[in-house]
Design a protein around this motif. Structure first.
Motif, PDB file in Angstrom:
ATOM      1  N   LEU A   1      -2.093   3.769   5.299  1.00 21.76           N
ATOM      2  CA  LEU A   1      -3.131   2.662   5.366  1.00 21.76           C
ATOM      3  C   LEU A   1      -3.068   2.338   6.785  1.00 21.76           C
ATOM      4  O   LEU A   1      -2.156   2.215   7.790  1.00 21.76           O
TER       5      LEU A   1
ATOM      6  N   LEU B   1       4.512  -1.405  -2.234  1.00 17.97           N
ATOM      7  CA  LEU B   1       3.485  -0.608  -1.261  1.00 17.97           C
ATOM      8  C   LEU B   1       2.789   0.159  -2.078  1.00 17.97           C
ATOM      9  O   LEU B   1       1.570   0.391  -1.846  1.00 17.97           O
ATOM     10  N   ARG B   2       3.405   0.934  -3.101  1.00 18.75           N
ATOM     11  CA  ARG B   2       2.485   2.030  -3.690  1.00 18.75           C
ATOM     12  C   ARG B   2       1.597   1.326  -4.525  1.00 18.75           C
ATOM     13  O   ARG B   2       0.611   1.789  -4.680  1.00 18.75           O
TER      14      ARG B   2
ATOM     15  N   LEU C   1      -1.240  -0.415   8.195  1.00 19.70           N
ATOM     16  CA  LEU C   1       0.545  -0.350   8.312  1.00 19.70           C
ATOM     17  C   LEU C   1       0.770   0.698   9.335  1.00 19.70           C
ATOM     18  O   LEU C   1       1.879   0.531  10.199  1.00 19.70           O
TER      19      LEU C   1
ATOM     20  N   ASP D   1       0.082  -2.060  -4.429  1.00 21.55           N
ATOM     21  CA  ASP D   1      -0.931  -2.925  -3.846  1.00 21.55           C
ATOM     22  C   ASP D   1      -0.293  -3.343  -2.896  1.00 21.55           C
ATOM     23  O   ASP D   1       0.196  -4.256  -2.445  1.00 21.55           O
ATOM     24  N   ALA D   2      -0.376  -2.652  -1.429  1.00 21.45           N
ATOM     25  CA  ALA D   2       0.062  -2.779  -0.346  1.00 21.45           C
ATOM     26  C   ALA D   2      -0.343  -4.004   0.454  1.00 21.45           C
ATOM     27  O   ALA D   2       0.182  -4.788   1.206  1.00 21.45           O
ATOM     28  N   GLU D   3      -1.815  -4.648   0.183  1.00 22.44           N
ATOM     29  CA  GLU D   3      -2.499  -5.656   0.850  1.00 22.44           C
ATOM     30  C   GLU D   3      -1.775  -6.887   0.940  1.00 22.44           C
ATOM     31  O   GLU D   3      -1.812  -7.439   1.982  1.00 22.44           O
TER      32      GLU D   3
ATOM     33  N   GLY E   1       3.746   3.855   1.756  1.00 18.42           N
ATOM     34  CA  GLY E   1       2.341   3.179   2.670  1.00 18.42           C
ATOM     35  C   GLY E   1       1.775   3.773   3.690  1.00 18.42           C
ATOM     36  O   GLY E   1       0.918   3.370   4.276  1.00 18.42           O
ATOM     37  N   SER E   2       2.317   4.898   3.939  1.00 17.76           N
ATOM     38  CA  SER E   2       1.624   5.873   5.105  1.00 17.76           C
ATOM     39  C   SER E   2       0.280   5.867   4.774  1.00 17.76           C
ATOM     40  O   SER E   2       0.201   6.354   3.726  1.00 17.76           O
TER      41      SER E   2
ATOM     42  N   ARG F   1       0.574  -7.497   3.886  1.00 22.07           N
ATOM     43  CA  ARG F   1       0.123  -7.159   5.104  1.00 22.07           C
ATOM     44  C   ARG F   1       0.275  -8.151   5.993  1.00 22.07           C
ATOM     45  O   ARG F   1       0.937  -7.917   7.278  1.00 22.07           O
TER      46      ARG F   1
END
Lengths: 440, 254
Positions: free
Chosen positions: A26, A123-124, A29, A126-128, A23-24, A131
């Motif tokens: 974003l 996270l890869r 995040l 769909d991280a949204e 997730g880095s 949140r």
């Protein structure tokens, strides 16, 4: 904190600097992780002036640095049969040194409507949707480990049971620590969601090889919606030089229920910070737990039950046994908020000391701001009853066996309700295994 | 079988037994009677090895061996059984499990083969029937929630199962109604045999109507002040313990 280099803090800062976390990149995040690391750098580790850490010193831990990751965690060969508990065949989620192992896990037997994924995968993809979980507002009582978790969590388990779905088979969650090149720290963030009327059984197993020296920092949020029910059994056998920090935040909505069984046997330091929020009307939390510690093991149970819903019920019974130079800490708090009229909360803890150098600190506490409330608590620390011991011996039962029988009997109330029977018997056997060493 | 010579014992610094001598041979039933505080229960506890009692003088041999030097479980394995005045409740320890552990530990200590669970259950069922016990009690925790009568009956049941060579009954009659008393007495009488000795400690003569002793001893102030046969018990019932003291002023004061 003094200006001197503190190896633990240094190693965590380094971990953050070189982190290649899922997730880095974003923005939200990255910002949340940076903010948490900044706060951790400022606050450091909790010390014993913090009421919640009064009996657990982190000075020894602060002198240790930890590797930021075990690069081979995803590929290490492990004996999976040794990691699984008897009586819970079926779906399992396995973590080795903090990495989710799809090759060792299986979810095929879970019915439609039960979704299990690793945090890294989610996270890869769909991280949204994560949140809120990962970048939500920091809590007032976030301590150093919570902050580290916010800053460094690289994986975790996401479980979602859709409304009305009954999982039918228990989900086995295994956290294994195996020897790596260096003592390693990992941070996992998990989320368990049960939709309205859903049912799920989780059997969680913490198990380590000897001599790993790892540190696991696990945070789990649990959301049990209306009329849903979670049955959760935790068997904790952390290694004698492993550190295991768990924080679990449970919210129970109207008529939701959590039934928790816990057997805590290991850990150089094993702490479980459990926050149960009985937010809904007639929500219910039952807990049966036992710890049996020998050598220099240290277990710290930090339980806060908050009644907010009307007619909410909590019923906790803990049994503690300590021998050798072991240390047990039980802090059970019941907080009844205004508006939680008709709440019924109880927290009872009895303890046995089996050696002069063992120590158990227990502090039950009640805080009540509502009317028509029933709240009970009690705690004792004692030794094996000499009258019972003599009675058994007078019938020919040798001293050691008589002591074992009494310790097992003492813990029975915590283990009796474990399902299925094969798992309960295994827990009884695990406890029995500890007994010869407990007496030393 | 049991030979007590000049036994002095104290608890918490207070001397209770003050030179007690007594011999029990196989096949004999001895009753120990006496007023409250005479030392009756102390005698039973010292013989069974309860911690906290200090023997300051005298000897006790059991089949020639020094009984006082043995741990309580070794005494049990040697064949000494104490039926408790106040049987202890042990929540969480299942009765059947406890009894099997006890019996097998004794058998092991004596070099006999241990019983497997099938053999054991067979034995237990037979003894339960003999004693007129409720079989459900076996599935409960040891003495937990048992009525006073059930507890005492359970003591005699354990005795029947463990088949001791010397059985000490410490006020097993106290707190029993007449029906329970008869049942307990019948259980004891069924165990009387030429190679088993009994020490029946009681405050009242009533029990001795059902368990007729070969010898009756009166214990007062830590020593035996009068011995006789079963008739002595009836005389005591008629005259009270003061009568013994009046008859034996010299010994009682010694």
């Amino acid at each position: 904190m003094t200006a001197a280099v503190v190896p633990f803090l240094e190693s965590m800062r380094e971990a953050a600097a070189q982190a290649r976390l899922p997730g880095s990149g974003l923005a939200w995040l990255d910002a949340a992780r940076d903010e948490a690391m900044r706060a951790f750098t400022e606050d450091g580790l909790p010390d014993q002036r913090n009421e919640l850490w009064k009996y657990t010193s982190l000075r020894a831990l602060a002198r240790h640095g930890f590797a930021a990751r075990d690069d081979e965690a995803a590929t290490r060969g492990v004996d999976i049969d040794r990691l699984l508990l008897p009586g819970v065949d079926g779906p399992c989620a396995v973590f080795v040194n903090g990495a989710f192992r799809a090759d060792l896990s299986s979810f095929e037997e879970l019915p439609q409507g039960v979704r299990v994924r690793s945090l890294a995968d989610a996270l890869r993809d769909d991280a949204e949707p994560l949140r809120f979980l990962l970048a939500g507002r920091a809590g007032d009582d976030d301590d150093g480990f919570m902050l580290l978790n916010r800053a460094l969590a690289a994986d975790g388990l996401l479980v979602d049971v859709a409304g009305g779905v009954r999982a039918g088979v228990p989900l086995h969650v295994v956290h294994a620590g195996v020897a790596a090149r260096a003592a390693t720290a990992w941070h996992l963030r998990s989320l368990i969601e049960l939709g309205e009327g859903a049912r799920l059984d989780i059997v969680e197993h913490h198990v380590d090889d000897a001599g790993t020296g790892h540190l696991a920092n696990l945070v789990c949020d649990v959301n049990v919606h209306e009329r849903a029910r979670l049955d959760w059994t935790i068997v904790q056998r952390a290694g004698e030089d492993a550190t295991l920090l768990r924080r679990c935040q449970v919210r129970l909505h109207d008529e939701a229920a959590l039934d928790l069984h816990e057997l805590e046997l290991g850990g150089k330091l094993a702490r479980h910070e459990l926050r149960v929020d009985l937010a809904g009307e007639r929500s219910r939390f039952d807990q049966r737990g036992a710890f049996a510690l020998h050598g220099r093991r240290h277990v710290d149970m930090e339980v806060l039950v908050t009644h907010r819903g009307r007619d909410s019920v909590s019923d906790a019974i803990w049994r503690g046994v300590a021998g050798g130079r072991a240390r047990g800490v039980v802090h059970g708090r019941i907080l009844v908020q205004s508006g939680a009229d008709g709440a019924d909360g109880s927290f009872y803890n009895k303890n046995l000391l089996l050696s002069p150098d063992a120590e158990i600190d227990t502090r039950p506490a009640l805080e009540i701001y509502a009317d028509e409330v029933k709240a009970n608590h009690g705690a004792t620390v004692g030794q094996i009853d000499e009258g019972m011991l003599f009675y058994l011996r007078s019938r020919g039962v040798p001293l050691d066996l008589a002591r074992h029988m009494l310790v097992r009997a003492f813990c029975a109330v915590a283990l009796d309700g474990i399902q299925p029977a094969a798992l309960r018997e295994h827990c009884e056997a695990l406890l029995a295994e500890q007994l010869p060493e407990l007496a030393e | 079988m049991l030979k007590i010579e000049n036994l002095h014992a104290r608890i918490g610094g207070k001397e209770i037994l003050k030179g007690l001598s007594l011999q029990v041979k196989a096949g004999e039933v001895h009753a120990i009677m006496g007023p409250n505080g005479a030392g009756k229960s102390t005698l039973g506890n010292v013989l069974a090895g309860r911690p906290g009692y200090e023997v300051t003088e005298g000897t006790v041999t059991f089949d020639g061996a020094n009984l006082l030097g043995m741990e309580p479980e070794a005494r049990a394995a040697a064949g000494v059984f104490l039926a408790f005045q106040y049987p202890v409740e042990i929540p969480g320890v299942n009765n059947t499990y406890f009894l099997r552990a006890a019996l097998n530990a004794q058998r092991k200590a004596r070099g006999e083969a241990e019983l497997d669970s099938v053999e054991f259950l067979k034995l237990v069922r037979a003894k339960v029937k003999d004693m007129g016990m409720t079989p459900e009690l076996l599935n409960r925790a040891v003495n937990e929630g048992f009525s006073g009568g059930e507890k005492k009956r359970n003591e005699v049941f354990q005795m029947a199962l463990l088949e001791p060579r010397l059985a000490i009954l410490d006020e097993t009659d106290s707190g029993l109604d007449i029906d329970a008393l008869k049942q307990v007495a019948a259980g004891v009488n069924a165990l009387r045999s030429p190679d088993r000795g009994f020490l029946v400690i009681t405050h009242y003569q009533r029990l001795l109507d059902y368990i007729v002793p070969d010898f009756v001893h009166v214990l007062a102030d830590g020593t035996i002040v009068e011995s006789g046969d079963a008739r002595l018990a009836r005389e005591l019932e008629a005259h009270g313990y003061a009568w013994v003291r009046e008859r034996r002023p010299a010994e009682a004061d010694a």
